[in-house]
Design a protein around this motif. Structure first.
Motif, PDB file in Angstrom:
ATOM      1  N   GLY A  95       1.054  -1.231  -0.028  1.00 51.93           N
ATOM      2  CA  GLY A  95      -0.139  -0.026  -0.051  1.00 51.93           C
ATOM      3  C   GLY A  95       0.963   1.099  -0.047  1.00 51.93           C
ATOM      4  N   GLU A 267      -6.205   0.478  -4.862  1.00 55.50           N
ATOM      5  CA  GLU A 267      -7.220   0.336  -3.591  1.00 55.50           C
ATOM      6  C   GLU A 267      -6.377   0.154  -2.471  1.00 55.50           C
ATOM      7  N   VAL A 268      -6.223   1.108  -1.791  1.00 56.26           N
ATOM      8  CA  VAL A 268      -5.379   0.901  -0.474  1.00 56.26           C
ATOM      9  C   VAL A 268      -6.136   1.084   0.363  1.00 56.26           C
ATOM     10  N   LEU A 269      -6.409  -0.229   1.272  1.00 59.92           N
ATOM     11  CA  LEU A 269      -7.408  -0.399   2.281  1.00 59.92           C
ATOM     12  C   LEU A 269      -6.344  -0.101   3.647  1.00 59.92           C
TER      13      LEU A 269
END
Lengths: 271, 338
Positions: A95, A267-269
């Motif tokens: 991420g 999509e960095v959660l």
């Protein structure tokens, strides 16, 4: 993108990468030992194969030429190992790509800038000593001035090709998260079709034909044919360079396109 | 400066079943659920405002910040920062904003902090006077020189965080996004970081958007509060307005003689409508009353009349309690544990 101001923005990525690399002296040392062994294995294997032959020159390479080819093939591959694939995929997986996206620069170009010192350090601090060591131990083919003159731009183009391939593999991280498998496949396919393991001239006809239409021959086989004078005339020599340049441009374009697609999927959660 | 219009972000999450058999199952099936992390968030933060963006864990704060900083594309809706749509104009936005993601580093892991600053200076093409002025400010407030030549990877969290905050402000950004900027800092450093943000805001008019779970950060930096819950903004206003939104207040008193605490509680709850009372220590009782139905004066008058008070306080509604009520409102509509 070619203005000096723009260049000034990418130069720091190169110097940062160089500085980071020099922090890990033991990595360089281990790299040198590994390279020496790997090169030795290849070189002595080929020399053993050749020792039993009495009929002509396979692929047109005599023993010193083949020794030079195999030796430099390993060192070229070492210089092209710019870690861009694992670093890009690692950033995606962790991420950290989020912070890279916060810099006002083009990510692929910044990655290229950061990858160059890795290549140069590998070439000069690891490759060159290994080359000198084997030059001292074994008879090598002395390159001609023409050969050297053609080899240098060709080797530079091979770095761009190597970068393009690695960046594309790294960007696969956006799709698969873990690219370990992709890298293993890439490493062996690229090494084989680059002519790093076997010069393309020694491959059976159909396989050689496949190798010639792939971009990878521009990584090793192309530069070394130019260095060793294995071409029929100026036209063919120019052809090798032109094909390399075309592949370099195509891969750079593909990588730029892949990046533009990939960045929309970020999509960095968490965090 | 920062505008969000009906911002939505949905994620596809592959459905995994628990356990080994379940894991094997996921090899063959690729079902996924759609998770709505941000659902229709709209707000407007004017230039120079210091806004806190707060909400419980998983409320969609970080996701919103990632869309505002151009890291992620919204599923629908749009947002602009300084007039640009960040995800469309990422590089120009990046030159305009500073960001601290508390859990990620923007510094070069293998290099000393000072080197990271030199690199950032060249990447952002920061003019000399600006760079010198900012470095002097950071030295004064954060004592950055004390970090010496240690590579970032060997710094403690606190040491790294102050460098992160400074790094995000180095290029005089028009807006700065601080996601948990004081995580891991001690009291003195927390103060220093808050002072830095406030000073930069006062001198340069930098817009600040802060997400934090630290109430101290919010009250000492921010003049505006945006509260998000379940992916949507439920409150925007000043800190004071938020506090006034408290629908219950408390009075705490201590008394001597008279009825025992149980009887006292029963008496209060019977005579004052909507009030809950509970014992905190032996003869110390907390009375929570709904502000809509009773005034502080009515409650006090009742207590004075029925008890021999030895102590009585009416604490300010604290932000934490107000927030806790907002966070738990939908999950647990009736009682709020305090």
């Amino acid at each position: 993108m070619t203005t000096p101001t723009a260049l000034r923005r990418y130069a720091p990525f190169a110097s940062a990468s160089l500085q980071s690399m020099l922090q890990y002296r033991s990595t360089l040392l281990i790299g040198a030992v590994t390279a020496t062994t790997a090169v030795g294995l290849q070189v002595f294997l080929w020399r053993a194969v050749y020792a039993g032959r009495s009929d002509g020159l396979p692929g047109g390479y005599d023993l010193p030429e083949l020794t030079t080819y195999v030796l430099l093939a390993q060192l070229l591959a070492l210089s092209q190992a710019n870690r861009v694939d694992e670093e890009v995929a690692g950033e995606v997986q962790r991420g950290d790509i989020a912070t890279s996206l916060l810099r006002p620069v083009n990510y692929p170009l910044a990655r290229f800038a950061a990858g160059l010192p890795v290549s140069l350090v590998n070439a000069t601090l690891v490759g060159l000593p290994v080359l000198l060591l084997y030059a001292f131990l074994l008879p090598l083919a002395a390159p001609t001035w023409t050969g050297l003159l053609l080899f240098l731009p060709s080797a530079a183009l091979s770095l761009v090709i190597g970068f393009g391939v690695n960046l594309l593999v790294g960007l696969a991280g956006f799709v698969t998260t873990n690219i370990w498998g992709v890298r293993i496949v890439k490493d062996s396919v690229v090494a084989f079709f680059a002519g790093q393991v076997v010069p393309i001239a020694l491959m059976p006809g159909p396989l050689a034909a496949v190798a010639h239409v792939m971009p990878f021959q521009g990584l090793v086989d192309g530069p070394l044919r130019l260095l060793l004078g294995h071409y029929t005339g100026p036209a063919q020599a120019a052809g090798i360079l032109i094909v390399q340049a075309a592949w370099a441009a195509a891969l750079a374009a593909a990588a730029a396109l892949a990046w533009r697609k990939a960045v929309r999927r970020v999509e960095v959660l968490g965090g | 400066m920062i505008v969000a219009e009906d911002l939505v972000k949905e994620f596809k999450v592959h459905r995994r079943r628990p356990g080994l058999i379940g894991s094997l199952g996921t090899l063959f099936s690729r079902e996924h659920d759609i998770v709505r992390a941000v659902s229709g968030v709209s707000f407007r933060i004017l230039p120079g405002v210091r806004a806190a963006y707060i909400g419980a864990n998983g409320a969609g704060k970080s996701t919103t910040v990632k869309m505002l900083t151009g890291v992620m594309n919204p599923t629908s809706g749009r947002c602009t920062v300084a007039g640009l749509e960040p995800y469309r104009d990422r590089r120009r936005t990046a030159a305009n904003i500073g960001v601290v993601f508390g859990q990620r580093s923007q510094l070069w892991w293998d290099l000393p902090v000072a080197d990271s600053f030199r690199i950032l200076r060249r990447i952002h093409d920061i003019p000399d006077p600006v760079y010198r002025r900012n470095m002097a400010l950071y030295q004064e407030l954060l004592d950055l020189d004390a970090l010496g030549t240690t590579p970032v990877r060997q710094l403690s969290l606190g040491q790294r965080m102050r460098a992160e905050v400074a790094a995000s402000l180095l290029h005089d950004p028009a807006a700065v996004f601080l996601d948990e900027p004081t995580v891991g800092l001690d009291l003195v450093l927390k103060e220093a970081v808050r002072e830095l943000v406030n000073r930069v805001n006062a001198q340069l008019g930098t817009t600040v958007m802060l997400t934090s779970h630290d109430i101290g950060d919010i009250t000492s930096i921010c003049d505006q509060v945006l509260v998000v819950n379940h992916g949507a903004v439920v409150h925007q206003g000043t800190v004071h307005e938020l506090l006034r939104a408290a629908d219950t207040r408390a009075v705490v008193f201590e008394y001597q003689d008279g009825p025992d605490p149980h009887q006292a509680i029963a008496l209060i709850e019977a005579r004052l409508p909507g009030v809950t009372a509970r014992q905190s220590e032996c003869r110390r009782i907390i009375v929570d009353y709904p502000t809509g139905r009773l005034s502080a004066r009515q409650v006090m008058a009742f207590l004075l009349e029925h008890f021999d008070l030895t102590d009585c306080v009416a604490p300010e509604p604290d932000l934490e309690t107000v927030l806790r009520r907002i966070y738990t409102r939908r999950a647990e509509p009736r009682e709020v544990p305090v």
